[in-house]
Enzyme design. Sequence first.
Site, short mmCIF file in Angstrom:
data_model
loop_
_atom_site.label_atom_id
_atom_site.label_comp_id
_atom_site.label_asym_id
_atom_site.label_seq_id
_atom_site.Cartn_x
_atom_site.Cartn_y
_atom_site.Cartn_z
N TYR A 56 0.85 -1.20 0.00
CA TYR A 56 0.00 0.00 0.00
C TYR A 56 0.88 1.24 0.00
O TYR A 56 1.79 1.35 0.82
CB TYR A 56 -0.93 0.02 1.23
CG TYR A 56 -2.35 -0.26 0.81
CD1 TYR A 56 -3.05 0.68 0.05
CD2 TYR A 56 -2.97 -1.46 1.12
CE1 TYR A 56 -4.34 0.42 -0.38
CE2 TYR A 56 -4.26 -1.72 0.69
CZ TYR A 56 -4.94 -0.78 -0.07
OH TYR A 56 -6.20 -1.03 -0.50
N GLU A 58 -0.54 4.73 -0.62
CA GLU A 58 -1.37 5.91 -0.90
C GLU A 58 -0.53 7.17 -0.78
O GLU A 58 0.27 7.32 0.14
CB GLU A 58 -2.54 5.96 0.09
CG GLU A 58 -3.67 5.04 -0.32
CD GLU A 58 -4.83 5.06 0.66
OE1 GLU A 58 -4.81 5.86 1.61
OE2 GLU A 58 -5.74 4.24 0.48
N ASP A 202 -6.85 12.59 -25.57
CA ASP A 202 -6.85 11.19 -25.12
C ASP A 202 -6.13 10.40 -26.21
O ASP A 202 -6.69 10.11 -27.26
CB ASP A 202 -8.30 10.73 -24.94
CG ASP A 202 -8.39 9.27 -24.49
OD1 ASP A 202 -7.38 8.55 -24.61
OD2 ASP A 202 -9.47 8.86 -24.03
N THR A 228 -3.78 5.13 -22.09
CA THR A 228 -3.60 3.82 -21.48
C THR A 228 -2.19 3.35 -21.83
O THR A 228 -1.52 3.94 -22.69
CB THR A 228 -4.60 2.78 -22.02
OG1 THR A 228 -4.49 2.75 -23.44
CG2 THR A 228 -6.03 3.13 -21.63
N LYS A 231 -2.31 -0.57 -25.07
CA LYS A 231 -2.68 -0.69 -26.48
C LYS A 231 -1.41 -0.66 -27.34
O LYS A 231 -0.59 -1.56 -27.21
CB LYS A 231 -3.70 0.41 -26.84
CG LYS A 231 -5.00 0.28 -26.03
CD LYS A 231 -6.05 1.26 -26.50
CE LYS A 231 -7.35 1.08 -25.73
NZ LYS A 231 -7.37 1.82 -24.46
N ARG A 237 -1.96 -3.32 -18.36
CA ARG A 237 -3.25 -2.66 -18.42
C ARG A 237 -3.27 -1.53 -17.40
O ARG A 237 -3.18 -1.76 -16.20
CB ARG A 237 -4.35 -3.67 -18.09
CG ARG A 237 -5.75 -3.15 -18.24
CD ARG A 237 -6.71 -4.30 -18.35
NE ARG A 237 -6.51 -4.97 -19.61
CZ ARG A 237 -7.27 -4.78 -20.69
NH1 ARG A 237 -8.26 -3.94 -20.66
NH2 ARG A 237 -7.03 -5.44 -21.80
N1 DSN Z 1 -12.70 -0.14 -25.20
C1 DSN Z 1 -11.41 0.25 -25.72
C2 DSN Z 1 -11.33 0.00 -27.18
O1 DSN Z 1 -11.60 -1.10 -27.57
O2 DSN Z 1 -10.96 0.87 -27.94
C3 DSN Z 1 -11.06 1.62 -25.37
O3 DSN Z 1 -11.14 1.79 -23.99
#
Ligand code: DSN
Length: 428
Positions: A56, A58, A202, A228, A231, A237
């Site tokens: 932890y 925080e 984003d 994120t 990807k 993740r």
């Molecule tokens: N749901 C994701 C996608 O497939 O693009 C984005 O968060």
Amino acid sequence: MKVYKTSLLAQCDSEVARIIQLETERQTNTINLVASENHAHPSVLEAQSCLLTDKYAEGYPKHRYYGGCIYADAIETLAIERAKKLFQAEHANVQPHSGSQANMAAYSALLEHGDTVMGLDLSHGGHLTHGSKVNFSGRWYNFIFYGVNAKTEMLDYDEIEKLALACKPKLIVAGASAYPRTIDFERFSYIAHRVGAKLLADMAHIAGMVAAGLHPSPVPYAEVVTSTTQKTLRGPRGGFILCNEDLASAIDAAVFPGIQGGPAMHIIAAKAVCFYQAMQPEFIDYQLSILRNAKVLAAELQNYGMRIISGGTDNHIVLVDLSPRGISGKEAEEALEAAGILVNRNTIPFDPKPPHLTSGIRLGTPALTTRGFGVEEMKHIAALITKVIFHPGDERIQKQVCQEVKEMCQRFPIPGVAGEYTKGSING
Ligand code: DSN
């Protein structure tokens, strides 16, 4: 490594181990064209399975609410410094558990409930957190949507500017989850500043290309950048936020204690690994291959008579309009899955069909490129996709294609996954 972990797990929980094994076989033996998915490097997986999961922490480095944070501080500081260096940002927050959490924190730092925000319509390629009525963003803020031009199917910046002048948003969100073209963040910034709005970019889908210098970076233009890591960036993740120093404390406070408790320190360790990997020269080659594969896939599908939204792609995404073929995205997704090819149904601009049916499918090349699939394989895959979509109810064709898919997959193992999974029990 996965085999070792699975067999260790099998000793204490054979049910979970079995399901993980089946999922590993499923991934190994299928062609994954889901544009938001990828295969993290085995070193990323190793980092995220470390003992930091138990800690932890925080707060932020040197300002924690728990003892024993010396190495939590070290790993988070390393991740922050690497994120800043990779994207040339003044400030990075690496704690968001996901892209949605990153957006939620950014909105709460920049907006009051009820404020007007502009975002890309979900059915034109936006994201749930860009104002969908079924999401917190659409319920808490007054989102006004811009879309793509009906003819070009690309963002129409003149129209976006007109809309911004008319609705005077406090924030404009630029970014997408199903937009196959380059996003002009500089132009978005000009529009935002003209109407006194801030710009949030984003970049979740394109972060890998931005890191490699193959898509213009939003960092010089947007007050806040969210992303994120799983990807095109090929990490664990999770999410992160970049901004200038003037917004740093507002963003940090919005993440913790604003919307999150303890950070996932093991994931932050894996984010640090992913940022490091994204700085290596071979990462640029990887991103170039993603782009080349997507272009070839789009061109080949076009050659077979498929209609590609916007006529092609500048990134990792290929959006296919199935309405000329008379089948829905749902039917195509299901037929392709039966043939071992994974895509997702996706609305297309001005789609008359609802999101659970859709008129399109979204394809993406990051995961296959990680496995080493190249141009020749893309051509083959385009032929297989066409065969299945042109005969959506033909189970014989699906079986034949499934066999070809398996053979192809055997030649391109997922990094870190032992070859024995290709003999898996799911697909025979
Ligand atoms: N749901 C994701 C996608 O497939 O693009 C984005 O968060």
